[in-house]
Design a protein around this motif. Structure first.
Motif, PDB file in Angstrom:
ATOM      1  N   UNK A  26       0.832  -1.201   0.000  1.00  0.00           N
ATOM      2  CA  UNK A  26       0.000   0.000   0.000  1.00  0.00           C
ATOM      3  C   UNK A  26       0.864   1.247   0.000  1.00  0.00           C
ATOM      4  N   UNK A  27       0.323   2.299  -0.582  1.00  0.00           N
ATOM      5  CA  UNK A  27       0.969   3.601  -0.650  1.00  0.00           C
ATOM      6  C   UNK A  27       0.076   4.583   0.099  1.00  0.00           C
ATOM      7  N   UNK A  28       0.643   5.322   1.028  1.00  0.00           N
ATOM      8  CA  UNK A  28      -0.161   6.285   1.793  1.00  0.00           C
ATOM      9  C   UNK A  28      -0.108   7.656   1.138  1.00  0.00           C
ATOM     10  N   UNK A  29      -0.879   8.574   1.672  1.00  0.00           N
ATOM     11  CA  UNK A  29      -0.851   9.953   1.172  1.00  0.00           C
ATOM     12  C   UNK A  29      -1.706  10.150  -0.052  1.00  0.00           C
ATOM     13  N   UNK A  30      -1.147   9.891  -1.230  1.00  0.00           N
ATOM     14  CA  UNK A  30      -1.873  10.165  -2.476  1.00  0.00           C
ATOM     15  C   UNK A  30      -3.057   9.233  -2.698  1.00  0.00           C
ATOM     16  N   UNK A  31      -3.151   8.170  -1.921  1.00  0.00           N
ATOM     17  CA  UNK A  31      -4.295   7.263  -2.039  1.00  0.00           C
ATOM     18  C   UNK A  31      -5.481   7.715  -1.196  1.00  0.00           C
ATOM     19  N   UNK A  40      -2.161   5.728 -11.864  1.00  0.00           N
ATOM     20  CA  UNK A  40      -0.814   5.829 -12.432  1.00  0.00           C
ATOM     21  C   UNK A  40       0.134   6.485 -11.443  1.00  0.00           C
ATOM     22  N   UNK A  41      -0.334   7.556 -10.788  1.00  0.00           N
ATOM     23  CA  UNK A  41       0.503   8.242  -9.800  1.00  0.00           C
ATOM     24  C   UNK A  41       0.857   7.323  -8.643  1.00  0.00           C
ATOM     25  N   UNK A  42      -0.106   6.538  -8.199  1.00  0.00           N
ATOM     26  CA  UNK A  42       0.131   5.614  -7.080  1.00  0.00           C
ATOM     27  C   UNK A  42       1.134   4.542  -7.474  1.00  0.00           C
ATOM     28  N   UNK A  90      -1.042  17.159  -4.798  1.00  0.00           N
ATOM     29  CA  UNK A  90      -1.248  18.083  -3.689  1.00  0.00           C
ATOM     30  C   UNK A  90      -1.938  19.334  -4.206  1.00  0.00           C
ATOM     31  N   UNK A  91      -2.316  20.227  -3.262  1.00  0.00           N
ATOM     32  CA  UNK A  91      -2.945  21.477  -3.655  1.00  0.00           C
ATOM     33  C   UNK A  91      -2.006  22.294  -4.547  1.00  0.00           C
TER      34      UNK A  91
END
Length: 289
Positions: free
Chosen positions: A112-117, A158-160, A254-255
């Motif tokens: 798993x990848x945190x943050x962007x998910x 794709x980013x993840x 991100x913003x």
């Protein structure tokens, strides 16, 4: 074209190929022109391509459409052959005959990848991306491609995957292929098959809204467009048919800030009585101020 249904046969076959020019196209089947654009890109870049067809149970939550997700194996193989033409012998199709060919008995690991998910699709589908990264990591280790091809329609995915590959030092080039659309402008998706003609007309609210925001950002700076953007987002999201509509830095998700050069305008929209959830996005270069 070689079709493989067993994990062990795939492992043995991978010992005989050149991994330096090997492409991977992971799919869940029910192939359409969008998938074929991934295959075409892989064939242009690589000497051999592995295309996988596997409806991954780990990326569906309990209330989603795992049991009804369209499965069209013979039609898929026919489309692959037609697209490949005289390159058909350069393609290996891995079509596992069961889940245990990807997740052997006793498999208890999650990648798993945190943050962007935790934004966009991750807000309403909190377990989805862990299922995606787990299956993609499995395919990466089984196949060991030099390049892997994914569609821009699933931009957050794709980013993840790119973040996973970076963090785990996977020497795999993650390629993004542009969105293929129906003549109406609706992004191609296997789930479009759930929609009636009338529902497809309603679904055009999604790409139409993205186009409005894209146009605004093309002709105004981010700062100058701010008030109008806020008004559009607020009024749009008051309609409960929208799961989300957001504008984020395309590199980080991100913003947007003064360092942002390109944004992704991303939306998810529910259509019909089922309802069917569709997603779409636009990438736009911006001037911040």
């Amino acid at each position: 074209m070689k079709v493989i249904t067993k994990r062990n046969e795939l492992i043995n076959t991978m010992k005989e190929v050149s991994h330096q020019s090997l492409g991977l196209v992971p799919t869940m089947g029910n192939l359409h022109a969008g998938h074929m654009s991934l295959l075409e890109s892989a064939l242009n870049d690589c000497q051999q391509v592995v295309l996988t067809i596997f409806v991954n149970p780990k990326q569906f939550s309990a209330n989603e459409d795992l049991s009804t997700y369209p499965r069209t194996p013979q039609e898929d193989l026919d489309k692959i052959k037609e697209t490949a033409g005289n390159r058909a012998n350069d393609i290996i199709v891995f079509m596992p005959e069961g889940n245990t060919e990807v997740y052997p008995p006793g498999f208890n690991t999650t990648i798993s990848v945190s943050g962007i998910t935790e934004k966009l699709c991750g807000k309403s589908r909190p377990t989805h991306f862990a299922g995606v990264t787990t299956v993609v990591y499995q395919l990466f280790t089984l196949i060991n491609p030099a390049r892997a091809y994914f569609g821009q329609k699933d931009y957050q995915q794709v980013c993840v995957i790119r973040k996973m590959a970076q963090d785990l030092n996977l020497n795999i080039d993650i390629k993004t292929v542009p969105i293929i659309r129906e003549e109406s402008g609706l992004a191609l998706s296997s789930r479009n098959g759930y929609l009636s003609n009338e529902e497809k007309e309603i679904a055009l609210n999604l790409p139409t809204k993205l186009e409005v925001i894209e146009s605004l950002l093309k002709f105004n700076t981010w700062v100058d467009a701010g008030a109008q953007l806020n008004e559009i987002l607020e009024s749009t999201l008051s309609d409960k048919a929208w799961d989300y509509l957001d504008i984020l830095d395309s590199k980080t998700l991100e913003d947007v800030d003064q360092n942002t050069k390109e944004v992704v305008i991303a939306g998810a929209y529910f259509v019909g009585d089922r309802p069917t959830r569709i997603i779409d996005n636009r990438l736009v270069e911006i001037t911040y101020a």
